[in-house]
Design a protein around this motif. Sequence first.
Motif, PDB file in Angstrom:
ATOM      1  N   MET A 163       0.755  -0.835  -0.515  1.00 55.73           N
ATOM      2  CA  MET A 163       0.201   0.428   0.019  1.00 55.73           C
ATOM      3  C   MET A 163       1.036   1.216   0.314  1.00 55.73           C
ATOM      4  N   VAL A 164       0.486   1.971  -1.412  1.00 55.67           N
ATOM      5  CA  VAL A 164       1.741   3.565  -1.247  1.00 55.67           C
ATOM      6  C   VAL A 164       0.844   3.870  -0.536  1.00 55.67           C
ATOM      7  N   PRO A 165       1.328   5.012   0.777  1.00 55.39           N
ATOM      8  CA  PRO A 165       1.019   5.814   1.616  1.00 55.39           C
ATOM      9  C   PRO A 165       0.430   7.287   0.953  1.00 55.39           C
ATOM     10  N   ALA A 166       0.850   7.698  -0.382  1.00 55.33           N
ATOM     11  CA  ALA A 166       0.489   8.957  -0.896  1.00 55.33           C
ATOM     12  C   ALA A 166       0.091   9.366  -2.539  1.00 55.33           C
ATOM     13  N   THR A 167       0.176   9.082  -2.337  1.00 58.26           N
ATOM     14  CA  THR A 167       0.325   9.971  -4.567  1.00 58.26           C
ATOM     15  C   THR A 167       0.525  10.810  -4.705  1.00 58.26           C
ATOM     16  N   PRO A 223      -3.664  11.020 -15.224  1.00 59.66           N
ATOM     17  CA  PRO A 223      -3.426  12.626 -14.380  1.00 59.66           C
ATOM     18  C   PRO A 223      -2.424  12.480 -13.287  1.00 59.66           C
ATOM     19  N   LEU A 224      -2.121  11.228 -12.560  1.00 61.93           N
ATOM     20  CA  LEU A 224      -0.906  10.467 -11.527  1.00 61.93           C
ATOM     21  C   LEU A 224       0.190  10.844 -12.670  1.00 61.93           C
ATOM     22  N   VAL A 225       0.589  10.109 -14.006  1.00 63.24           N
ATOM     23  CA  VAL A 225       1.043  10.128 -14.774  1.00 63.24           C
ATOM     24  C   VAL A 225       1.821  11.591 -15.079  1.00 63.24           C
ATOM     25  N   THR A 226       1.105  11.871 -15.307  1.00 60.99           N
ATOM     26  CA  THR A 226       1.339  13.616 -16.042  1.00 60.99           C
ATOM     27  C   THR A 226       1.953  14.401 -14.581  1.00 60.99           C
ATOM     28  N   ALA A 227       1.439  13.945 -13.815  1.00 60.09           N
ATOM     29  CA  ALA A 227       1.396  14.871 -12.566  1.00 60.09           C
ATOM     30  C   ALA A 227       3.773  14.242 -12.264  1.00 60.09           C
ATOM     31  N   PHE A 230     -14.639  15.025  -4.383  1.00 62.67           N
ATOM     32  CA  PHE A 230     -14.466  15.157  -6.434  1.00 62.67           C
ATOM     33  C   PHE A 230     -15.222  15.658  -7.524  1.00 62.67           C
ATOM     34  N   LYS A 231     -16.536  15.921  -6.764  1.00 61.77           N
ATOM     35  CA  LYS A 231     -17.724  15.839  -7.418  1.00 61.77           C
ATOM     36  C   LYS A 231     -17.751  18.272  -7.118  1.00 61.77           C
ATOM     37  N   ILE A 232     -17.015  18.216  -6.608  1.00 59.88           N
ATOM     38  CA  ILE A 232     -16.899  20.024  -6.549  1.00 59.88           C
ATOM     39  C   ILE A 232     -16.641  20.771  -7.413  1.00 59.88           C
ATOM     40  N   PRO A 233     -17.070  21.526  -8.078  1.00 65.53           N
ATOM     41  CA  PRO A 233     -16.202  21.967  -8.847  1.00 65.53           C
ATOM     42  C   PRO A 233     -14.510  22.587  -8.850  1.00 65.53           C
ATOM     43  N   ASP A 234     -14.133  22.559  -9.933  1.00 58.37           N
ATOM     44  CA  ASP A 234     -12.528  23.222  -9.835  1.00 58.37           C
ATOM     45  C   ASP A 234     -12.576  24.580 -10.348  1.00 58.37           C
ATOM     46  N   GLU A 235     -13.374  25.054 -11.239  1.00 60.46           N
ATOM     47  CA  GLU A 235     -14.012  26.581 -10.780  1.00 60.46           C
ATOM     48  C   GLU A 235     -15.442  26.454 -10.737  1.00 60.46           C
ATOM     49  N   SER A 247     -11.317  24.220   2.337  1.00 63.52           N
ATOM     50  CA  SER A 247     -10.560  24.684   1.243  1.00 63.52           C
ATOM     51  C   SER A 247     -11.061  24.787  -0.213  1.00 63.52           C
ATOM     52  N   GLY A 248     -11.504  23.161   0.018  1.00 64.01           N
ATOM     53  CA  GLY A 248     -12.234  22.809  -1.513  1.00 64.01           C
ATOM     54  C   GLY A 248     -10.234  21.969  -2.013  1.00 64.01           C
ATOM     55  N   ILE A 249      -9.598  22.219  -2.060  1.00 67.29           N
ATOM     56  CA  ILE A 249      -8.438  21.308  -2.833  1.00 67.29           C
ATOM     57  C   ILE A 249      -8.251  20.234  -2.570  1.00 67.29           C
ATOM     58  N   ASP A 250      -7.998  19.795  -3.993  1.00 66.08           N
ATOM     59  CA  ASP A 250      -7.676  17.988  -3.636  1.00 66.08           C
ATOM     60  C   ASP A 250      -5.997  18.209  -3.698  1.00 66.08           C
ATOM     61  N   SER A 251      -6.232  16.870  -3.805  1.00 66.03           N
ATOM     62  CA  SER A 251      -5.172  15.957  -3.346  1.00 66.03           C
ATOM     63  C   SER A 251      -4.034  16.458  -4.899  1.00 66.03           C
ATOM     64  N   LEU A 252      -4.715  16.290  -6.237  1.00 68.97           N
ATOM     65  CA  LEU A 252      -4.140  16.132  -7.039  1.00 68.97           C
ATOM     66  C   LEU A 252      -3.689  17.987  -7.759  1.00 68.97           C
ATOM     67  N   GLN A 253      -4.493  18.969  -6.888  1.00 72.92           N
ATOM     68  CA  GLN A 253      -4.178  19.881  -7.045  1.00 72.92           C
ATOM     69  C   GLN A 253      -2.698  20.246  -6.212  1.00 72.92           C
ATOM     70  N   LEU A 254      -3.041  19.579  -4.708  1.00 64.51           N
ATOM     71  CA  LEU A 254      -1.994  19.835  -3.785  1.00 64.51           C
ATOM     72  C   LEU A 254      -0.539  19.035  -4.386  1.00 64.51           C
ATOM     73  N   MET A 255      -0.835  18.077  -4.892  1.00 68.02           N
ATOM     74  CA  MET A 255       0.592  17.792  -6.061  1.00 68.02           C
ATOM     75  C   MET A 255       1.434  18.485  -6.738  1.00 68.02           C
ATOM     76  N   ALA A 256       0.429  19.454  -7.266  1.00 68.08           N
ATOM     77  CA  ALA A 256       1.055  20.353  -8.499  1.00 68.08           C
ATOM     78  C   ALA A 256       1.391  21.411  -7.897  1.00 68.08           C
ATOM     79  N   LEU A 257       0.305  22.286  -7.009  1.00 69.02           N
ATOM     80  CA  LEU A 257       1.035  23.019  -5.942  1.00 69.02           C
ATOM     81  C   LEU A 257       2.461  22.714  -5.244  1.00 69.02           C
ATOM     82  N   LEU A 258       2.921  21.716  -4.770  1.00 68.98           N
ATOM     83  CA  LEU A 258       4.042  21.097  -3.791  1.00 68.98           C
ATOM     84  C   LEU A 258       5.028  21.049  -4.801  1.00 68.98           C
ATOM     85  N   ASP A 259       4.460  20.444  -6.637  1.00 68.63           N
ATOM     86  CA  ASP A 259       5.852  20.487  -7.413  1.00 68.63           C
ATOM     87  C   ASP A 259       6.335  21.427  -7.476  1.00 68.63           C
ATOM     88  N   LYS A 260       5.696  22.599  -7.741  1.00 69.74           N
ATOM     89  CA  LYS A 260       6.025  24.031  -7.789  1.00 69.74           C
ATOM     90  C   LYS A 260       6.785  24.302  -6.980  1.00 69.74           C
TER      91      LYS A 260
END
Length: 632
Positions: free
Chosen positions: A264-268, A290-294, A514-519, A586-599
């Motif tokens: 079990m991998v603890p995070a994405t 999306p994970l591959v791209t990230a 995951f159903k809450i709009p991104d925008e 705040s409504g942020i999800d893990s994929l959005q956090l991953m993108a910010l973390l990389d930045k």
Amino acid sequence: MLYDRLVAGYPPDVAEQYRAAGYWIGQTHTAMLTESAAAHGQAVAIGDGRRNLTYRELLDQSRRLANGLIDELGLRPGDRAVVQFPNVVEYVEVVFALFDAGVLPVFALASHTAGDIADLVARAGAAAYLTVDSFGGTDFRSRAEHLAGVGTTTPAGRPLATVVAELDRADPWAAVRSANAESTGRSGAPSDIAFLQLSGGTTGAPKLIGRTHDDYLYSVRESVRICGLDESSVFGVVLPVSHNFTMSSPGILGALHTGARIVMVPATDARTVLATVAAAGITQLSVVPPLVTAWLDSPEAERYDVSALRVLQVGGAKLAESVARRVPDLFPNATLQQVFGMAEGLVNYTRLDDAVERIVATQGRPISPGDEVRVVDAAGAEVPAGQEGSLQTRGPYTIREYWHGASPESFTPDGFYRTGDRVIRDADGYLVVVGRDKDQINRAGEKIAPTEVEGALLTHPAVRDASVVGVPDDRLGERTVAYVIPTAAAVAAGTLPDGFAVRGFLRAAGLAGFKIPDEVLIVEEFPTTAVGKVSKKDQRVDAAAPESPGPASADPLDTDRLLADLADKLMVDRGALTGDLPLADSGIDSLQLMALLDKWRAAGAGGLDFETVAQSPTIRDLIAAVRRAGAR
């Protein structure tokens, strides 16, 4: 043995054909684990960083839990039990315990809200709800207590049984596990429904999918063969463990069938995944595009030895060909395998020995010679190879009806399942997915019905009308954009809702994250077609238009810039992000956090880890953590 009418819908003569062909071999999930434990008893079956279980321990512990569930909760064969678990060892224990007890697991996702669970308990007629105490900041225990406190009852009039695994204890199931490690003998017949999966359909409430032991384990065995899984394999679980993809393609069940080891991998995020691949020697991963791209875009991409990885499976949404061609840059020893499947049955794979051009450009072909696939036009006539049409299928592991006969229109009179997918099939039977027949958003592999989100938006007192669309997104596949027309009263009073407030309203209303709009875009009117209908096509084009970049900051890690990054990712006004706002709200999800973390890592916060970011209590704590990492 008394079961509710849980009919799989296969005509008797068809079932006999599948048995005669060797597709159905008369094995239950309980028998499969028993055989694996006999062959691989001392080998590690599964671990999550907290606990490891060998095959023998997994079998014994699940049997003891099965006996406890029967003795303590009074569960009966044919009962349904909703299971809601994160990616932990206890999930596999409880699922095999329920199989042994003859109780049907109903596979909820960890991301489902309390409202989703209550609805699922009711529609499944569940006798029990099983979960963990807490995980990743979510209090699952309170959901169990609420269900029990409001007097939820089963169809037979019994109180709903609830069981909570205590993850911080040496034995999380100590309160219910029996000393008896003998099989209960209640696991039922191979032709019985084994569990209920959830559809990813276009209506708000997912339909329940009954899969038999025989049909599901056939797809598992064939997937093992096609995907090259064997007892030397190490299967890494990154996606939610209860997803059909993670369960069976070949998934955790395939790993247990072959004697492989599950990690079990603890995070994405890229750092966690790549470090775990390197440390655990993971040979196979199943992920969404999306994970591959990230991971490909992450500065962590070249820092770990991931040479052990042999197969990278990508499914859940279509993988862009341009991204597919980049996979060897990150995983030089791995073969990309595209996967296109559904919880209702049909699974397609590119083969490991396919030509590269076929692997990067198609979503594979069916796993079984018994799979019947046809691609039809609007009138139901089959179209020639190379032409686009609607996908229909039937076969030895595709359902013939939904549980209790729901949605009969999803099936043709001759038993083909109407998948809702638009595909092109080539002369060799390989499929290219081009879209959906119905209005549906595929966000990072999660299916979202726009009508459900629109309905929730219309309950906002300042919203007169709403239209929700999916827009192509490099990371998510599709992101969700909501167009909102405010009420005349809100316009007159100058109290127009903003995107941040609307997202918060939806979260408070119980809409899954995951159903809450991104925008959220506040508009005066919607574009219309020539016949006066809302033109979602024009809305998608409008939402996809690029925005002008904002002003650059001399210090990319100063507080204002970090807040601007957050606001940009959440698509809200900078002023909406107060320091005391809980990050979870705040409504942020893990994929959005991953993108910010990389930045932020690339900007100088190299020592920042995903866990620190994701578990920051408030926006202020998050900003402080990033700045501390940048000052080291």
